[in-house]
Design a protein around this motif. Structure first.
Motif, short mmCIF file in Angstrom:
data_model
loop_
_atom_site.label_atom_id
_atom_site.label_comp_id
_atom_site.label_asym_id
_atom_site.label_seq_id
_atom_site.Cartn_x
_atom_site.Cartn_y
_atom_site.Cartn_z
N GLY A 61 0.82 -1.21 0.00
CA GLY A 61 0.00 0.00 0.00
C GLY A 61 0.85 1.25 0.00
O GLY A 61 2.07 1.20 -0.03
N GLY A 62 0.17 2.37 0.04
CA GLY A 62 0.84 3.67 0.07
C GLY A 62 1.20 4.08 1.48
O GLY A 62 0.76 3.46 2.46
N GLY A 63 1.98 5.12 1.59
CA GLY A 63 2.41 5.62 2.89
C GLY A 63 1.27 6.23 3.69
O GLY A 63 0.32 6.78 3.14
N ILE A 64 1.38 6.11 5.00
CA ILE A 64 0.38 6.64 5.92
C ILE A 64 1.10 7.45 6.99
O ILE A 64 2.11 7.01 7.54
N SER A 65 0.55 8.61 7.29
CA SER A 65 1.03 9.40 8.42
C SER A 65 -0.04 9.31 9.50
O SER A 65 -1.22 9.59 9.24
N ALA A 66 0.36 8.91 10.70
CA ALA A 66 -0.61 8.70 11.78
C ALA A 66 -0.14 9.40 13.06
O ALA A 66 0.46 8.79 13.93
N PRO A 67 -0.43 10.70 13.16
CA PRO A 67 -0.11 11.36 14.43
C PRO A 67 -1.08 10.86 15.49
O PRO A 67 -2.21 10.48 15.18
N GLY A 68 -0.62 10.81 16.72
CA GLY A 68 -1.51 10.30 17.77
C GLY A 68 -1.14 10.83 19.13
O GLY A 68 -0.23 11.64 19.30
N ARG A 69 -1.86 10.32 20.11
CA ARG A 69 -1.64 10.69 21.51
C ARG A 69 -1.56 9.41 22.32
O ARG A 69 -2.06 8.36 21.91
N PHE A 70 -0.93 9.49 23.49
CA PHE A 70 -0.77 8.30 24.31
C PHE A 70 -0.82 8.66 25.79
O PHE A 70 -0.58 9.80 26.18
N THR A 71 -1.15 7.65 26.58
CA THR A 71 -1.12 7.73 28.03
C THR A 71 -0.58 6.41 28.54
O THR A 71 -0.99 5.35 28.06
N GLN A 72 0.34 6.46 29.48
CA GLN A 72 0.89 5.24 30.07
C GLN A 72 0.89 5.37 31.58
O GLN A 72 1.13 6.46 32.12
N VAL A 73 0.61 4.26 32.24
CA VAL A 73 0.72 4.19 33.69
C VAL A 73 1.83 3.19 34.00
O VAL A 73 1.82 2.07 33.51
N TRP A 74 2.80 3.67 34.77
CA TRP A 74 3.94 2.85 35.20
C TRP A 74 3.78 2.54 36.68
O TRP A 74 3.28 3.36 37.44
N ARG A 75 4.23 1.36 37.09
CA ARG A 75 4.27 0.99 38.51
C ARG A 75 5.64 0.40 38.79
O ARG A 75 6.23 -0.26 37.93
N LYS A 76 6.12 0.63 39.98
CA LYS A 76 7.36 -0.02 40.40
C LYS A 76 6.96 -1.33 41.07
O LYS A 76 6.39 -1.33 42.16
N LEU A 77 7.24 -2.43 40.38
CA LEU A 77 6.89 -3.76 40.87
C LEU A 77 8.15 -4.61 40.97
O LEU A 77 8.92 -4.69 40.01
N ASN A 78 8.35 -5.20 42.10
CA ASN A 78 9.53 -6.04 42.33
C ASN A 78 10.83 -5.30 41.99
O ASN A 78 11.73 -5.87 41.39
N GLY A 79 10.87 -4.01 42.32
CA GLY A 79 12.08 -3.22 42.13
C GLY A 79 12.29 -2.68 40.72
O GLY A 79 13.30 -2.05 40.46
N LYS A 80 11.34 -2.92 39.81
CA LYS A 80 11.50 -2.48 38.41
C LYS A 80 10.27 -1.66 37.98
O LYS A 80 9.14 -2.02 38.28
N TRP A 81 10.53 -0.57 37.27
CA TRP A 81 9.44 0.23 36.72
C TRP A 81 8.94 -0.44 35.45
O TRP A 81 9.72 -0.74 34.54
N VAL A 82 7.62 -0.72 35.40
CA VAL A 82 7.01 -1.37 34.24
C VAL A 82 5.72 -0.66 33.86
O VAL A 82 5.05 -0.07 34.71
N ILE A 83 5.39 -0.74 32.58
CA ILE A 83 4.13 -0.18 32.10
C ILE A 83 3.03 -1.19 32.42
O ILE A 83 3.12 -2.35 32.00
N VAL A 84 1.99 -0.75 33.15
CA VAL A 84 0.89 -1.64 33.49
C VAL A 84 -0.37 -1.33 32.68
O VAL A 84 -1.23 -2.18 32.51
N ILE A 85 -0.47 -0.09 32.19
CA ILE A 85 -1.57 0.33 31.31
C ILE A 85 -0.99 1.22 30.23
O ILE A 85 -0.20 2.12 30.51
N ASP A 86 -1.38 0.95 28.99
CA ASP A 86 -0.91 1.76 27.86
C ASP A 86 -2.10 2.05 26.97
O ASP A 86 -2.92 1.16 26.70
N HIS A 87 -2.22 3.29 26.55
CA HIS A 87 -3.31 3.70 25.66
C HIS A 87 -2.73 4.59 24.58
O HIS A 87 -1.94 5.49 24.86
N ALA A 88 -3.09 4.32 23.36
CA ALA A 88 -2.70 5.19 22.24
C ALA A 88 -3.91 5.34 21.33
O ALA A 88 -4.70 4.40 21.17
N SER A 89 -4.07 6.53 20.79
CA SER A 89 -5.19 6.76 19.88
C SER A 89 -4.79 7.80 18.85
O SER A 89 -3.88 8.58 19.06
N VAL A 90 -5.49 7.75 17.74
CA VAL A 90 -5.31 8.76 16.71
C VAL A 90 -6.54 9.65 16.76
O VAL A 90 -7.66 9.17 16.94
#
Length: 163
Positions: A119-148
């Protein structure tokens, strides 16, 4: 007694300043991780993309192409995405980070240029939100949201003037 009050006040200041510095260091570290994510995205490196996600069946990810609950479901979605799309460029263009105890929140904007296979090229600007938690001594993403952003609805003609 006066010496005790001065020592106690100094201890409170030192602990308070250390907490601020820790939050600032955590913020910098998490923002560096976003840069590493962008690098992995551009290289189509699934292992690099998955490096900071919580390896749990409770991971929750909401992307424009679907909802993925669990680490394995997200990994499979990336595999399918890269089988069908060639990434031209992914860049985070705006990033905000807030840290509170063992939880951090990030939000911002991104630009994605890609080309679907055949297919042809696509430009997809978007927005995101992430929730990080420190679990077992490591920061990890537990919720991730992205939308256009959706385009605005078409304007309806004002017929009230034509009566």
């Amino acid at each position: 007694m006066k010496l005790f009050v001065v020592m106690a006040a100094t201890a409170v200041l030192v602990v308070g300043c250390a907490k601020v510095e820790d939050s600032a260091a955590i913020k910098r570290s998490l923002e560096e991780k976003v840069g590493q994510f962008a690098d992995a995205f551009n290289k189509q490196d699934i292992q690099g993309l998955m490096a900071d996600y919580w390896n749990s069946s409770d991971l929750a990810v909401y992307y424009p192409d679907g909802n993925y609950i669990g680490y394995d479901a997200l990994k499979q979605s990336w595999q399918a995405f890269f089988q069908n799309v060639s990434v031209k460029k992914f860049a985070v263009t705006e990033l905000h980070t807030e840290v509170e105890n063992n939880t951090a929140y990030q939000w911002g904007m991104y630009d994605l240029s890609m080309q679907p296979k055949g297919g042809g090229g696509i430009s997809a600007p978007g927005r995101f939100t992430q929730v990080w938690r420190k679990l077992n001594g490591k920061w990890v993403i537990v919720i991730d949201h992205a939308s256009v952003p959706l385009p605005p609805p078409p304007m309806q003609e004002d017929t009230s003037m034509h009566k």
